[in-house]
Design an enzyme around this catalytic site. Sequence first.
Site, PDB file in Angstrom:
ATOM      1  N   ASP A  35       7.089   2.634   1.852  1.00  7.96           N
ATOM      2  CA  ASP A  35       6.548   3.713   1.406  1.00  7.96           C
ATOM      3  C   ASP A  35       7.099   4.905   1.751  1.00  7.96           C
ATOM      4  O   ASP A  35       7.818   4.853   3.095  1.00  7.96           O
ATOM      5  CB  ASP A  35       5.021   4.002   2.048  1.00  7.96           C
ATOM      6  CG  ASP A  35       4.007   4.927   1.424  1.00  7.96           C
ATOM      7  OD1 ASP A  35       2.932   4.529   0.594  1.00  7.96           O
ATOM      8  OD2 ASP A  35       4.359   6.103   1.481  1.00  7.96           O
ATOM      9  N   VAL A 106      -1.305   7.477  -6.986  1.00  8.59           N
ATOM     10  CA  VAL A 106      -0.196   7.043  -8.000  1.00  8.59           C
ATOM     11  C   VAL A 106      -1.064   6.117  -8.867  1.00  8.59           C
ATOM     12  O   VAL A 106      -1.251   5.054  -8.608  1.00  8.59           O
ATOM     13  CB  VAL A 106       1.137   6.514  -7.266  1.00  8.59           C
ATOM     14  CG1 VAL A 106       2.006   5.752  -8.413  1.00  8.59           C
ATOM     15  CG2 VAL A 106       1.897   7.210  -6.423  1.00  8.59           C
ATOM     16  N   HIS A 110      -1.114  -0.854  -7.005  1.00  7.28           N
ATOM     17  CA  HIS A 110      -0.089  -1.097  -5.856  1.00  7.28           C
ATOM     18  C   HIS A 110      -1.195  -1.652  -4.718  1.00  7.28           C
ATOM     19  O   HIS A 110      -2.155  -1.057  -4.360  1.00  7.28           O
ATOM     20  CB  HIS A 110       0.675  -0.088  -5.404  1.00  7.28           C
ATOM     21  CG  HIS A 110      -0.122   1.530  -4.963  1.00  7.28           C
ATOM     22  ND1 HIS A 110      -0.402   2.140  -6.292  1.00  7.28           N
ATOM     23  CD2 HIS A 110      -0.505   1.955  -4.280  1.00  7.28           C
ATOM     24  CE1 HIS A 110      -1.063   3.317  -5.652  1.00  7.28           C
ATOM     25  NE2 HIS A 110      -0.942   2.905  -4.240  1.00  7.28           N
ATOM     26  N   HIS A 112      -0.980  -1.450  -0.432  1.00  5.59           N
ATOM     27  CA  HIS A 112      -0.258  -1.234   0.737  1.00  5.59           C
ATOM     28  C   HIS A 112      -0.184  -2.281   1.632  1.00  5.59           C
ATOM     29  O   HIS A 112      -1.437  -2.922   2.096  1.00  5.59           O
ATOM     30  CB  HIS A 112      -0.999   0.058   1.319  1.00  5.59           C
ATOM     31  CG  HIS A 112      -1.192   1.271   0.503  1.00  5.59           C
ATOM     32  ND1 HIS A 112      -0.112   2.521   0.652  1.00  5.59           N
ATOM     33  CD2 HIS A 112      -1.908   1.690  -0.647  1.00  5.59           C
ATOM     34  CE1 HIS A 112      -0.635   3.567   0.071  1.00  5.59           C
ATOM     35  NE2 HIS A 112      -1.684   3.051  -0.723  1.00  5.59           N
TER      36      HIS A 112
HETATM   37  P1  AMP Z   1      -1.988   5.796  -3.235  1.00  2.00           P
HETATM   38  O1  AMP Z   1      -3.018   7.058  -2.690  1.00  2.00           O
HETATM   39  O2  AMP Z   1      -2.701   4.700  -2.787  1.00  2.00           O
HETATM   40  O3  AMP Z   1      -1.846   5.964  -4.640  1.00  2.00           O
HETATM   41  O4  AMP Z   1      -0.587   5.745  -2.603  1.00  2.00           O
HETATM   42  C1  AMP Z   1       0.591   6.116  -2.895  1.00  2.00           C
HETATM   43  C2  AMP Z   1       1.638   5.893  -2.186  1.00  2.00           C
HETATM   44  O5  AMP Z   1       2.777   6.037  -2.756  1.00  2.00           O
HETATM   45  C3  AMP Z   1       1.763   7.049  -0.956  1.00  2.00           C
HETATM   46  O6  AMP Z   1       1.645   6.151   0.213  1.00  2.00           O
HETATM   47  C4  AMP Z   1       3.055   7.728  -0.964  1.00  2.00           C
HETATM   48  O7  AMP Z   1       3.713   7.970   0.114  1.00  2.00           O
HETATM   49  C5  AMP Z   1       3.705   6.743  -1.717  1.00  2.00           C
HETATM   50  N1  AMP Z   1       4.672   7.292  -2.502  1.00  2.00           N
HETATM   51  C6  AMP Z   1       5.032   8.231  -3.463  1.00  2.00           C
HETATM   52  N2  AMP Z   1       6.054   8.450  -4.016  1.00  2.00           N
HETATM   53  C7  AMP Z   1       6.776   7.502  -3.437  1.00  2.00           C
HETATM   54  C8  AMP Z   1       8.165   7.082  -3.757  1.00  2.00           C
HETATM   55  N3  AMP Z   1       8.895   7.653  -4.516  1.00  2.00           N
HETATM   56  N4  AMP Z   1       8.711   6.104  -3.040  1.00  2.00           N
HETATM   57  C9  AMP Z   1       7.778   5.274  -2.024  1.00  2.00           C
HETATM   58  N5  AMP Z   1       6.555   5.575  -2.008  1.00  2.00           N
HETATM   59  C10 AMP Z   1       6.007   6.545  -2.629  1.00  2.00           C
END
Ligand code: AMP
Length: 128
Positions: A35, A106, A110, A112
């Site tokens: 992340d 996003v 996914h 975490h």
């Molecule tokens: P969510 O709120 O569950 O959709 O989490 C999305 C996660 O994606 C967040 O923890 C962000 O820090 C992570 N994130 C966003 N852009 C990127 C990226 N380019 N590379 C790695 N992680 C990312």
Amino acid sequence: MAYDYDPQNVFARILRGEIPNETVLETEHSLAFHDIRGQAPLHILVIPKGPYVNFDHFAAEASAEEIVDFNKAVARVTAELGVTPGEGGAGYRLIANSGDNSHQEVPHMHFHILGGRPLGRLLVAPAD
Ligand code: AMP
């Protein structure tokens, strides 16, 4: 239920190689990477390569092969990073945000994987 997948979301762009990522594991159907804003010493994201918006979309429409691949990828990451309790590790937490109330940012399915320190209780009260 129709799911509207946005092919311009950041994880779709990672899968197409348009933006970089720090890969931990790649399998036929899944990708695991760090992340970008880690919230624990260990903070890995695992995504399916297929175009699924969230967990319920994935569960409803992914093939059995994709679902098995994804779950085994999650387990491989925790094992390879040394946090699997069954192998003497200190444990980890899985989170899959899905939809507005979860604060999913996003719109590509996914998990975490969080670990590397005691993580406290699951939820804190939301700010008013
Ligand atoms: P969510 O709120 O569950 O959709 O989490 C999305 C996660 O994606 C967040 O923890 C962000 O820090 C992570 N994130 C966003 N852009 C990127 C990226 N380019 N590379 C790695 N992680 C990312």
